[in-house]
Motif scaffolding. Structure first.
Motif, short mmCIF file in Angstrom:
data_model
loop_
_atom_site.label_atom_id
_atom_site.label_comp_id
_atom_site.label_asym_id
_atom_site.label_seq_id
_atom_site.Cartn_x
_atom_site.Cartn_y
_atom_site.Cartn_z
N ASP A 46 0.83 -1.21 0.00
CA ASP A 46 0.00 0.00 0.00
C ASP A 46 0.86 1.25 0.00
O ASP A 46 0.59 2.22 -0.73
CB ASP A 46 -0.93 0.00 1.21
N ARG A 47 1.89 1.25 0.81
CA ARG A 47 2.78 2.42 0.90
C ARG A 47 3.95 2.32 -0.08
O ARG A 47 4.75 3.25 -0.18
CB ARG A 47 3.32 2.56 2.32
N ARG A 48 4.08 1.21 -0.74
CA ARG A 48 5.18 0.98 -1.69
C ARG A 48 6.54 1.15 -1.03
O ARG A 48 7.40 1.91 -1.47
CB ARG A 48 5.06 1.91 -2.90
N THR A 49 6.72 0.42 0.05
CA THR A 49 8.01 0.42 0.75
C THR A 49 8.39 -1.02 1.08
O THR A 49 7.54 -1.91 1.14
CB THR A 49 7.96 1.22 2.06
N VAL A 50 9.68 -1.22 1.30
CA VAL A 50 10.18 -2.53 1.71
C VAL A 50 11.18 -2.33 2.84
O VAL A 50 11.99 -1.40 2.82
CB VAL A 50 10.83 -3.28 0.52
N ARG A 51 11.11 -3.17 3.85
CA ARG A 51 12.01 -3.12 5.00
C ARG A 51 13.12 -4.13 4.77
O ARG A 51 12.86 -5.32 4.57
CB ARG A 51 11.25 -3.43 6.28
N VAL A 52 14.36 -3.66 4.79
CA VAL A 52 15.50 -4.54 4.53
C VAL A 52 16.52 -4.44 5.65
O VAL A 52 16.58 -3.45 6.39
CB VAL A 52 16.18 -4.21 3.18
N VAL B 20 12.84 1.33 2.54
CA VAL B 20 13.17 1.92 1.24
C VAL B 20 11.91 1.95 0.36
O VAL B 20 11.16 0.97 0.32
CB VAL B 20 14.27 1.09 0.53
N PRO B 21 11.69 3.05 -0.34
CA PRO B 21 10.52 3.13 -1.22
C PRO B 21 10.76 2.49 -2.58
O PRO B 21 11.91 2.27 -2.97
CB PRO B 21 10.32 4.65 -1.37
N PHE B 22 9.70 2.18 -3.28
CA PHE B 22 9.80 1.77 -4.67
C PHE B 22 8.61 2.33 -5.44
O PHE B 22 7.61 2.74 -4.85
CB PHE B 22 9.87 0.23 -4.81
N GLY B 23 8.73 2.40 -6.75
CA GLY B 23 7.74 3.08 -7.57
C GLY B 23 6.67 2.18 -8.16
O GLY B 23 6.59 0.98 -7.86
N GLY B 24 5.88 2.79 -9.04
CA GLY B 24 4.75 2.10 -9.64
C GLY B 24 5.09 0.86 -10.44
O GLY B 24 4.48 -0.20 -10.24
#
Length: 305
Positions: A167-173, A183-187
């Motif tokens: 939903d927020r377009r993020t990933v936890r690494v 970190v965010p990522f795009g469409g």
């Protein structure tokens, strides 16, 4: 202390107290195993007899054998860390390697793909996903996320499903030194991930035989967590025919993402945080890349260049 026991204790220290990654620990162990072999040839089997001269001879012998400056610098850092630990642990009187020096590694500019090249790579991957083949869906989701978020390959393969926030377009690494960041990522990466999670990952997970199901996002052909070597194979094959010199592994996508962010006007400290760099100086190499690209464009385009 006998060298073999000292090596095992030091590795336990790196894992338990320093939180180093398995890859980093393997590198330390490899270097120290080479040092132990070199020392044994000189009848030094106990760490209390390690001297600055022996450390220097070890590096000199390695340089004569053709090791690169980068490898020599790594060996020097390994030896200094090991020697300091021996001193703190009272296994050696003083820090024998405190004055050890090695040649500074040559700092070459990282490989960066042009925007046209990365678009072509992603378009070719997307074309392979049209029939829903699970590995094709996975490979597109790998490259899209590597480029979108500038992740290290070790970070990518460590992602579990619970670390994704679609939903927020993020990933936890989990980065170097067990430092966690979001970190965010795009469409486009979002679309590729959703498609893979819905159609590709379940098909790969179904191939697993025995053992508990893994929570890993990226799975191999047999349903287990994908390894770094497999990702290297996927990316290297894709970049094989792409114009440009330099390494063709996943790190090229990280370099490309960082450079394109700076080209687009991103703040250097924001890029540092996204990459997970402890030092701003490490991130600054990408400003040299963008400057070099500008110079090359100038040389090609300006009539009086």
């Amino acid at each position: 202390m006998q060298f073999e026991r000292a090596l095992d204790d030091f590795v336990s220290h790196l894992v338990g107290e320093r939180g180093y990654s398995p890859h980093t620990v393997r590198a330390y162990r490899s270097d120290l195993t080479a040092l132990a072999s070199f020392a044994a040839e000189r009848q030094v089997v106990d760490t209390q007899w390690l001297t600055l001269e022996l450390y220097r001879d070890w590096l000199w012998a390695a340089s004569q054998a053709g090791l690169s400056k980068a490898s020599l610098a790594r060996r020097s850092a390994t030896a200094k860390s090991f020697s300091a630990w021996l001193s703190r642990s009272n296994e050696q009187a003083g820090d024998a390697a405190s004055r050890l020096r090695a040649p500074k590694p040559d700092r070459s500019l990282p490989r960066v793909l042009s925007r046209d090249s990365i678009d072509a790579v992603l378009d070719s991957l997307a074309a392979r996903t049209r029939d829903g083949e699970p590995l094709a869906l996975r490979d597109l989701a790998i490259v899209e996320l590597l480029y979108a978020s500038a992740l290290r390959v070790s970070e990518l393969v460590g992602i579990d499903t619970g670390a994704l926030d679609l939903d927020r377009r993020t990933v936890r690494v989990m980065g170097k030194g067990s430092k966690e960041r979001v970190v965010p990522f795009g469409g486009p990466a979002h679309l590729a991930l959703v498609d893979y999670l819905q159609r590709g990952r379940p098909a790969l997970a179904a191939r697993a035989t025995g053992g508990p199901a893994t929570a890993a996002v990226y799975l191999g052909a047999r349903g287990a967590r994908l390894g770094t070597r497999s990702v290297y194979g996927v990316v290297s094959k894709l970049l094989l025919d792409v114009p440009g010199s330099g390494p063709d592994g996943p790190h090229a996508l990280r370099h490309t993402a960082a450079t394109h962010l700076l080209d687009g006007g991103a703040d250097l400290r924001a890029v540092q945080e996204m990459l997970g760099h402890a030092s701003l100086g490490t991130t600054q190499i990408y400003t040299h890349v963008t400057t070099e690209r500008l110079r090359e464009t100038y040389r090609q385009a300006h009539p009086r260049a």
